[in-house]
Write a protein that holds these residues in place. Sequence first.
Motif, PDB file in Angstrom:
ATOM      1  N   GLU A 159      23.088  29.932 -32.738  1.00 41.26           N
ATOM      2  CA  GLU A 159      23.698  28.608 -32.792  1.00 41.26           C
ATOM      3  C   GLU A 159      23.051  27.678 -33.821  1.00 41.26           C
ATOM      4  N   CYS A 160      21.769  27.834 -34.049  1.00 39.98           N
ATOM      5  CA  CYS A 160      21.043  26.951 -34.953  1.00 39.98           C
ATOM      6  C   CYS A 160      21.387  27.266 -36.408  1.00 39.98           C
ATOM      7  N   ILE A 161      21.817  26.240 -37.150  1.00 35.97           N
ATOM      8  CA  ILE A 161      22.175  26.460 -38.548  1.00 35.97           C
ATOM      9  C   ILE A 161      21.050  26.003 -39.491  1.00 35.97           C
ATOM     10  N   ALA A 162      19.813  26.107 -38.987  1.00 40.85           N
ATOM     11  CA  ALA A 162      18.667  25.613 -39.752  1.00 40.85           C
ATOM     12  C   ALA A 162      18.611  26.188 -41.170  1.00 40.85           C
ATOM     13  N   GLY A 163      19.015  27.438 -41.323  1.00 37.42           N
ATOM     14  CA  GLY A 163      18.960  28.056 -42.652  1.00 37.42           C
ATOM     15  C   GLY A 163      19.791  27.274 -43.653  1.00 37.42           C
ATOM     16  N   ALA A 164      21.008  26.910 -43.237  1.00 32.31           N
ATOM     17  CA  ALA A 164      21.893  26.144 -44.125  1.00 32.31           C
ATOM     18  C   ALA A 164      21.341  24.737 -44.346  1.00 32.31           C
ATOM     19  N   VAL A 165      20.738  24.162 -43.312  1.00 29.82           N
ATOM     20  CA  VAL A 165      20.155  22.820 -43.453  1.00 29.82           C
ATOM     21  C   VAL A 165      18.972  22.867 -44.419  1.00 29.82           C
ATOM     22  N   LEU A 166      18.118  23.877 -44.255  1.00 29.07           N
ATOM     23  CA  LEU A 166      16.904  23.962 -45.070  1.00 29.07           C
ATOM     24  C   LEU A 166      17.200  24.250 -46.536  1.00 29.07           C
ATOM     25  N   GLN A 167      18.361  24.863 -46.814  1.00 27.04           N
ATOM     26  CA  GLN A 167      18.703  25.127 -48.209  1.00 27.04           C
ATOM     27  C   GLN A 167      19.621  24.053 -48.776  1.00 27.04           C
ATOM     28  N   GLY A 168      19.926  23.049 -47.952  1.00 28.23           N
ATOM     29  CA  GLY A 168      20.713  21.935 -48.449  1.00 28.23           C
ATOM     30  C   GLY A 168      22.212  22.182 -48.455  1.00 28.23           C
ATOM     31  N   HIS A 169      22.687  23.272 -47.820  1.00 25.56           N
ATOM     32  CA  HIS A 169      24.132  23.512 -47.782  1.00 25.56           C
ATOM     33  C   HIS A 169      24.806  22.632 -46.732  1.00 25.56           C
ATOM     34  N   LYS A 170      24.054  22.290 -45.686  1.00 26.44           N
ATOM     35  CA  LYS A 170      24.612  21.478 -44.598  1.00 26.44           C
ATOM     36  C   LYS A 170      23.632  20.371 -44.227  1.00 26.44           C
ATOM     37  N   LYS A 171      24.166  19.270 -43.670  1.00 25.91           N
ATOM     38  CA  LYS A 171      23.306  18.206 -43.143  1.00 25.91           C
ATOM     39  C   LYS A 171      23.170  18.403 -41.630  1.00 25.91           C
ATOM     40  N   PRO A 172      22.110  17.863 -41.030  1.00 25.97           N
ATOM     41  CA  PRO A 172      21.934  18.031 -39.578  1.00 25.97           C
ATOM     42  C   PRO A 172      23.175  17.646 -38.774  1.00 25.97           C
ATOM     43  N   HIS A 173      23.859  16.555 -39.194  1.00 26.27           N
ATOM     44  CA  HIS A 173      25.084  16.123 -38.512  1.00 26.27           C
ATOM     45  C   HIS A 173      26.132  17.220 -38.397  1.00 26.27           C
ATOM     46  N   ASP A 174      26.137  18.127 -39.367  1.00 30.48           N
ATOM     47  CA  ASP A 174      27.154  19.180 -39.392  1.00 30.48           C
ATOM     48  C   ASP A 174      26.926  20.232 -38.319  1.00 30.48           C
ATOM     49  N   CYS A 175      25.750  20.219 -37.702  1.00 31.46           N
ATOM     50  CA  CYS A 175      25.446  21.233 -36.694  1.00 31.46           C
ATOM     51  C   CYS A 175      26.075  20.834 -35.362  1.00 31.46           C
ATOM     52  N   PRO A 176      26.879  21.721 -34.752  1.00 33.20           N
ATOM     53  CA  PRO A 176      27.545  21.364 -33.496  1.00 33.20           C
ATOM     54  C   PRO A 176      26.564  21.060 -32.360  1.00 33.20           C
ATOM     55  N   ALA A 177      25.350  21.582 -32.448  1.00 37.28           N
ATOM     56  CA  ALA A 177      24.385  21.355 -31.368  1.00 37.28           C
ATOM     57  C   ALA A 177      23.600  20.058 -31.548  1.00 37.28           C
ATOM     58  N   PHE A 178      23.679  19.454 -32.753  1.00 33.68           N
ATOM     59  CA  PHE A 178      22.857  18.283 -33.077  1.00 33.68           C
ATOM     60  C   PHE A 178      23.067  17.149 -32.077  1.00 33.68           C
ATOM     61  N   GLY A 179      21.973  16.705 -31.466  1.00 33.04           N
ATOM     62  CA  GLY A 179      22.028  15.542 -30.595  1.00 33.04           C
ATOM     63  C   GLY A 179      22.635  15.826 -29.225  1.00 33.04           C
ATOM     64  N   THR A 180      23.161  17.028 -29.031  1.00 31.38           N
ATOM     65  CA  THR A 180      23.719  17.372 -27.716  1.00 31.38           C
ATOM     66  C   THR A 180      22.868  18.471 -27.088  1.00 31.38           C
ATOM     67  N   ARG A 181      23.143  19.713 -27.480  1.00 29.16           N
ATOM     68  CA  ARG A 181      22.314  20.795 -26.935  1.00 29.16           C
ATOM     69  C   ARG A 181      20.955  20.866 -27.621  1.00 29.16           C
ATOM     70  N   CYS A 182      20.837  20.225 -28.771  1.00 26.45           N
ATOM     71  CA  CYS A 182      19.561  20.242 -29.500  1.00 26.45           C
ATOM     72  C   CYS A 182      19.056  18.808 -29.698  1.00 26.45           C
ATOM     73  N   THR A 183      17.952  18.471 -29.055  1.00 29.55           N
ATOM     74  CA  THR A 183      17.320  17.154 -29.204  1.00 29.55           C
ATOM     75  C   THR A 183      15.814  17.380 -29.311  1.00 29.55           C
ATOM     76  N   PRO A 184      15.056  16.347 -29.704  1.00 30.69           N
ATOM     77  CA  PRO A 184      13.598  16.549 -29.792  1.00 30.69           C
ATOM     78  C   PRO A 184      12.982  16.972 -28.453  1.00 30.69           C
ATOM     79  N   ASP A 185      13.589  16.564 -27.329  1.00 32.32           N
ATOM     80  CA  ASP A 185      13.050  16.986 -26.034  1.00 32.32           C
ATOM     81  C   ASP A 185      13.388  18.436 -25.710  1.00 32.32           C
TER      82      ASP A 185
END
Lengths: 85, 368
Positions: free
Chosen positions: B312-338
């Motif tokens: 589910e984590c699209i970190a690879g695309a985020v880390l290479q600049g293809h996607k922004k964190p907002h583009d990740c479906p889990a951002f802020g919902t299933r994935c939070t700092p906690d």
Amino acid sequence: MCLAIPGKILDIFQQDDLPMGKVEFGGITKDVCLAYTPEARVGQYVIVHVGFSLNVIDEDEAREIFSYFDEMDEAARQEEAEGHA
Amino acid sequence: MKFVDEYRDAEKVKRLAESIRRATSRPWNIMEVCGGQTHAIIRFGLDELLPAEITLIHGPGCPVCVTPIEIIDKAVAIASRPGVIFCSFGDMLRVPGSAKDLLTGKSEGGDVRIVYSPMDALALARKHADRQVVFFAIGFETTAPANAMAVVQADRLGIENFSMLVSHVLVPPALRAVLDSPACRVQGFLAAGHVCAVMGTGQYEPIARQYGVPIVVTGFEPLDILQGVLMCIKQLEAGRAEVENQYTRCVAAEGNRPAISQIEKVFRTVPRKWRGIGQIPQSGWALREEYSRFDADRRFGLEEMTAEEPAECIAGAVLQGHKKPHDCPAFGTRCTPDHPLGAPMVSAEGACAAYYRYRRHSGKEESM
Ligand code: SF4
């Protein structure tokens, strides 16, 4: 761990044959290894990563960015002076 | 604070942004390589001061974010062994492994301790001669001088109950990997200032030449970053592709010679797996044979361990600049700092964590 901030060397001492410094970061003092910046002196600022000083901040270079604004101001003044001439 | 506050002057920030606007005639994509720069850009809202033509792409330069999942699994496995004191930088404790993170390992009885420097781990090894003390040696070129010194001192002082789980990564091969990707949109780089303070700027010359991209070595404060952008834009607009140094107060072209020679003494270059990106040739450092007895991987027989990353984590695309964190479906919902699903949500330097902290609500919490 890359969010390093500059710290000021308050004191220099030796520990296990390594040069160490007491370095102050905005009120907090930490012991920092100076082995990679043997030229560092008390009163100078160093950039520290995970307990090691990586470089002494060059005070002349640190002012460099501000000369850019002075040049801009100067250019604007000249333009204005010419405009009035 | 000296060398901090004066580089955050709001008036000068605005003037630099204005200079950038005047220098820009068409769209450009610039990648800031270092997570520390990403953090500052989002925190101070610098990207929102730039003209619409300029897109800042967040790069792979967060050491916590790129440490591969199997290294976390190894760390958890070592930490759970009886008699071990496992020492790590605080950021690494919540990075998810395949089954658990180090914090869970700690709550289940593992002796996991947060240290500020590898030398703290070495001091613990001296104090507890009957225990195995392991240090989690991750990071880019910036932490390598410290980790190299810890090994040299362990060797010199005969501290044999000390070892390191090493997962060092290097910036220049990562830039090549970003540029080689078919989806690459990057036209210029702000290179990581502190990495260059150690290694110098010479390694970037062949990259600038070969790929025709400007590379500006840049600092971390708002004025630094905007000046870096301005220098990069001027090159792009003029069709130049050179290595320039914005961060001259900290970076000398030749780098830090004593640090480089210590690194060369202790480490050798190896292929390394990057979380979300995969294996990159010659992109990491591991201990040289002469120091291999301090290698925790060998000491604990974990060399063969591997693991798969969560789909589910699209970190690879985020880390290479293809996607922004907002583009990740889990951002802020299933994935939070906690409850992070991926490493970029853990570290303060991770793009997902920076967006969560400063951009989750429509208004920003802090800006210039
Ligand atoms: S928001 Fe979480 S799951 Fe999505 S890319 Fe970032 S770290 Fe991975």
